[in-house]
Design a protein around this motif. Structure first.
Motif, short mmCIF file in Angstrom:
data_model
loop_
_atom_site.label_atom_id
_atom_site.label_comp_id
_atom_site.label_asym_id
_atom_site.label_seq_id
_atom_site.Cartn_x
_atom_site.Cartn_y
_atom_site.Cartn_z
N THR A 67 0.83 -1.20 0.00
CA THR A 67 0.00 0.00 0.00
C THR A 67 0.87 1.25 0.00
O THR A 67 0.56 2.24 -0.68
N LEU B 273 0.81 4.30 -2.75
CA LEU B 273 0.54 5.67 -2.30
C LEU B 273 1.67 6.62 -2.69
O LEU B 273 1.43 7.76 -3.06
N TRP C 141 -6.97 -2.79 4.79
CA TRP C 141 -6.33 -1.47 4.71
C TRP C 141 -6.84 -0.57 5.83
O TRP C 141 -6.08 0.10 6.52
N SER D 203 3.24 3.32 6.74
CA SER D 203 2.21 3.37 5.72
C SER D 203 1.14 4.39 6.07
O SER D 203 0.67 5.12 5.20
N TYR E 78 0.10 7.70 3.92
CA TYR E 78 -1.28 7.98 3.53
C TYR E 78 -1.64 9.42 3.87
O TYR E 78 -2.19 10.16 3.04
N THR F 208 0.12 11.72 1.54
CA THR F 208 -0.52 11.73 0.23
C THR F 208 -1.71 12.67 0.22
O THR F 208 -1.90 13.45 -0.73
N TRP G 48 -10.41 12.21 -2.36
CA TRP G 48 -9.78 10.89 -2.43
C TRP G 48 -10.84 9.79 -2.52
O TRP G 48 -10.77 8.90 -3.37
#
Length: 207
Positions: free
Chosen positions: A69, A73, A114, A131, A135, A138, A168
């Protein structure tokens, strides 16, 4: 199905290549069968290595999952950072949509994992924290890109912290339709659907 390391030609001692093989194997498993199929034994078999070798790179399947992931990303974030702001908001969204669609194609059926393993609170290992941070980064990049694009086009963006999250989620919805073919069932051409959706998102966030 994921290729083995013999097929990929990874040389002995190529640690980065071996890590890529492991991730490629895991990606194939997720895409075909979802998170339930993601076991260290299956990942190892797909990569052509032993389970012990997989553990040399990752603490467990959860860390493999978040590494995948995070990689997707980062690709989205990089595109957002570099995309031409003169394209306008809808144009920028169309530029990044293929990467979001590819990310959703590979990991969409594992969306509950997720949410549970990356976004939910609770005990997390280092990989999950990384991660989750990526995120958030991002979404910050998405927010900055939207503001810069609006300014470049003489528009005013809604000032609400919900904007990047809504955009998103809206793009994920568009990606899901493209993958499942919902709009095609209504005989709406792909290009027309994408243009309508991205322009609708733009109208929803501009004052």
């Amino acid at each position: 199905m994921a290729q083995t390391h013999e097929q990929l030609g990874t040389a002995w001692g190529d640690t980065e290549g071996r890590r890529r093989d492991i991730l490629a194997s895991a990606e194939g498993l997720l895409e075909e069968s979802g998170y339930a199929a993601l076991t260290i034994r299956a990942i190892a078999a797909g990569a052509g290595v032993s389970s012990g070798t997989v553990y040399q790179y990752f603490d467990g399947k959860e860390e493999v999952f978040v590494a995948l992931t995070a990689r997707g990303l980062e690709q989205v974030r990089a595109t957002l950072a570099e995309v031409d702001r003169e394209l306008g908001i809808a144009g920028v969204l169309r530029e990044v949509l293929p990467q979001i669609t590819e990310l959703w194609r590979k990991l969409g059926r594992s969306a509950p994992q997720w949410e549970a393993k990356v976004l939910a609170s609770g005990r997390r290992n280092k990989g999950v924290v990384t991660s989750a941070t990526l995120y958030r980064n991002t979404l910050r990049t998405l927010d900055r890109t939207l503001h810069e694009t609006a300014e470049a086009c003489g528009q005013t963006l809604l000032e609400d912290p919900a904007v990047p999250h809504w955009v998103w989620d809206a793009l994920i919805g568009v990606a899901d339709d493209l993958l499942l073919g919902g709009s095609r069932q209504g005989r709406v051409p792909r290009r027309r659907f994408v243009r309508f959706a991205t322009e609708a998102i733009e109208r929803g966030i501009v004052v």
